[in-house]
Design a protein around this motif. Structure first.
Motif, PDB file in Angstrom:
ATOM      1  N   LEU A   1       0.829  -1.205   0.000  1.00  0.00           N
ATOM      2  CA  LEU A   1       0.000   0.000   0.000  1.00  0.00           C
ATOM      3  C   LEU A   1       0.864   1.256   0.000  1.00  0.00           C
ATOM      4  O   LEU A   1       0.601   2.201  -0.738  1.00  0.00           O
ATOM      5  CB  LEU A   1      -0.945   0.003   1.208  1.00  0.00           C
ATOM      6  CG  LEU A   1      -2.087  -1.016   1.151  1.00  0.00           C
ATOM      7  CD1 LEU A   1      -2.749  -1.152   2.509  1.00  0.00           C
ATOM      8  CD2 LEU A   1      -3.100  -0.623   0.090  1.00  0.00           C
ATOM      9  N   ASP A   2       1.915   1.253   0.815  1.00  0.00           N
ATOM     10  CA  ASP A   2       2.824   2.401   0.879  1.00  0.00           C
ATOM     11  C   ASP A   2       3.493   2.631  -0.481  1.00  0.00           C
ATOM     12  O   ASP A   2       3.544   3.763  -0.967  1.00  0.00           O
ATOM     13  CB  ASP A   2       3.871   2.170   1.966  1.00  0.00           C
ATOM     14  CG  ASP A   2       4.857   3.311   2.059  1.00  0.00           C
ATOM     15  OD1 ASP A   2       4.444   4.427   2.425  1.00  0.00           O
ATOM     16  OD2 ASP A   2       6.051   3.089   1.752  1.00  0.00           O
ATOM     17  N   GLU A   3       3.956   1.568  -1.089  1.00  0.00           N
ATOM     18  CA  GLU A   3       4.622   1.682  -2.396  1.00  0.00           C
ATOM     19  C   GLU A   3       3.660   2.157  -3.490  1.00  0.00           C
ATOM     20  O   GLU A   3       4.085   2.751  -4.473  1.00  0.00           O
ATOM     21  CB  GLU A   3       5.249   0.337  -2.781  1.00  0.00           C
ATOM     22  CG  GLU A   3       6.442  -0.020  -1.920  1.00  0.00           C
ATOM     23  CD  GLU A   3       6.949  -1.434  -2.124  1.00  0.00           C
ATOM     24  OE1 GLU A   3       6.235  -2.246  -2.763  1.00  0.00           O
ATOM     25  OE2 GLU A   3       8.044  -1.738  -1.630  1.00  0.00           O
ATOM     26  N   ALA A   4       2.350   1.904  -3.286  1.00  0.00           N
ATOM     27  CA  ALA A   4       1.347   2.328  -4.262  1.00  0.00           C
ATOM     28  C   ALA A   4       0.850   3.754  -3.984  1.00  0.00           C
ATOM     29  O   ALA A   4      -0.009   4.248  -4.710  1.00  0.00           O
ATOM     30  CB  ALA A   4       0.171   1.355  -4.256  1.00  0.00           C
ATOM     31  N   GLY A   5       1.382   4.408  -2.934  1.00  0.00           N
ATOM     32  CA  GLY A   5       1.023   5.796  -2.664  1.00  0.00           C
ATOM     33  C   GLY A   5      -0.039   6.005  -1.608  1.00  0.00           C
ATOM     34  O   GLY A   5      -0.516   7.123  -1.422  1.00  0.00           O
ATOM     35  N   TYR A   6      -0.428   4.952  -0.907  1.00  0.00           N
ATOM     36  CA  TYR A   6      -1.419   5.073   0.156  1.00  0.00           C
ATOM     37  C   TYR A   6      -0.723   5.299   1.493  1.00  0.00           C
ATOM     38  O   TYR A   6       0.446   4.960   1.663  1.00  0.00           O
ATOM     39  CB  TYR A   6      -2.281   3.813   0.239  1.00  0.00           C
ATOM     40  CG  TYR A   6      -3.050   3.538  -1.027  1.00  0.00           C
ATOM     41  CD1 TYR A   6      -4.228   4.224  -1.305  1.00  0.00           C
ATOM     42  CD2 TYR A   6      -2.594   2.617  -1.956  1.00  0.00           C
ATOM     43  CE1 TYR A   6      -4.937   3.981  -2.477  1.00  0.00           C
ATOM     44  CE2 TYR A   6      -3.289   2.375  -3.127  1.00  0.00           C
ATOM     45  CZ  TYR A   6      -4.457   3.050  -3.378  1.00  0.00           C
ATOM     46  OH  TYR A   6      -5.146   2.815  -4.535  1.00  0.00           O
ATOM     47  N   LYS A   7      -1.458   5.850   2.440  1.00  0.00           N
ATOM     48  CA  LYS A   7      -0.943   6.069   3.797  1.00  0.00           C
ATOM     49  C   LYS A   7      -1.728   5.176   4.746  1.00  0.00           C
ATOM     50  O   LYS A   7      -2.952   5.105   4.675  1.00  0.00           O
ATOM     51  CB  LYS A   7      -1.105   7.527   4.222  1.00  0.00           C
ATOM     52  CG  LYS A   7      -0.483   8.527   3.258  1.00  0.00           C
ATOM     53  CD  LYS A   7       1.010   8.366   3.201  1.00  0.00           C
ATOM     54  CE  LYS A   7       1.605   9.399   2.252  1.00  0.00           C
ATOM     55  NZ  LYS A   7       2.881   9.036   1.739  1.00  0.00           N
ATOM     56  N   CYS A   8      -1.022   4.490   5.632  1.00  0.00           N
ATOM     57  CA  CYS A   8      -1.661   3.599   6.592  1.00  0.00           C
ATOM     58  C   CYS A   8      -1.590   4.202   7.993  1.00  0.00           C
ATOM     59  O   CYS A   8      -0.550   4.711   8.402  1.00  0.00           O
ATOM     60  CB  CYS A   8      -0.976   2.235   6.600  1.00  0.00           C
ATOM     61  SG  CYS A   8      -1.049   1.395   5.017  1.00  0.00           S
ATOM     62  N   VAL A   9      -2.694   4.108   8.696  1.00  0.00           N
ATOM     63  CA  VAL A   9      -2.780   4.591  10.069  1.00  0.00           C
ATOM     64  C   VAL A   9      -3.222   3.417  10.929  1.00  0.00           C
ATOM     65  O   VAL A   9      -4.198   2.731  10.605  1.00  0.00           O
ATOM     66  CB  VAL A   9      -3.801   5.743  10.197  1.00  0.00           C
ATOM     67  CG1 VAL A   9      -3.915   6.218  11.632  1.00  0.00           C
ATOM     68  CG2 VAL A   9      -3.436   6.884   9.268  1.00  0.00           C
TER      69      VAL A   9
END
Length: 67
Positions: A28-36
């Motif tokens: 997800l991070d590599e695809a441009g999303y931010k995880c919380v």
């Protein structure tokens, strides 16, 4: 979980601390999303950036990297 990648680029995604999937979070991070999320007590990480908490109910606001 595959539908997560259909969200708009840059979306913030929140996870319960009971759901820990580091490989998914990395994708997800590599695809441009931010995880919380709230981390488990035994999570291994280093703090990259410490941010000021805007509210008293927030314990920490950090950018981290899993080790």
């Amino acid at each position: 979980m595959k539908r997560l990648f259909d969200l708009p680029y840059g979306s913030f995604i929140t996870f319960d601390m009971g759901y820990t999937d580091y490989q998914l979070w990395k994708r997800l991070d590599e695809a441009g999303y931010k995880c919380v999320c709230r981390l488990k007590d035994n999570a291994k990480f280093k703090i990259i950036e410490q941010r000021k908490c805007p509210e008293k109910d927030i314990i920490a606001d950090q950018i981290i990297e899993f080790t």
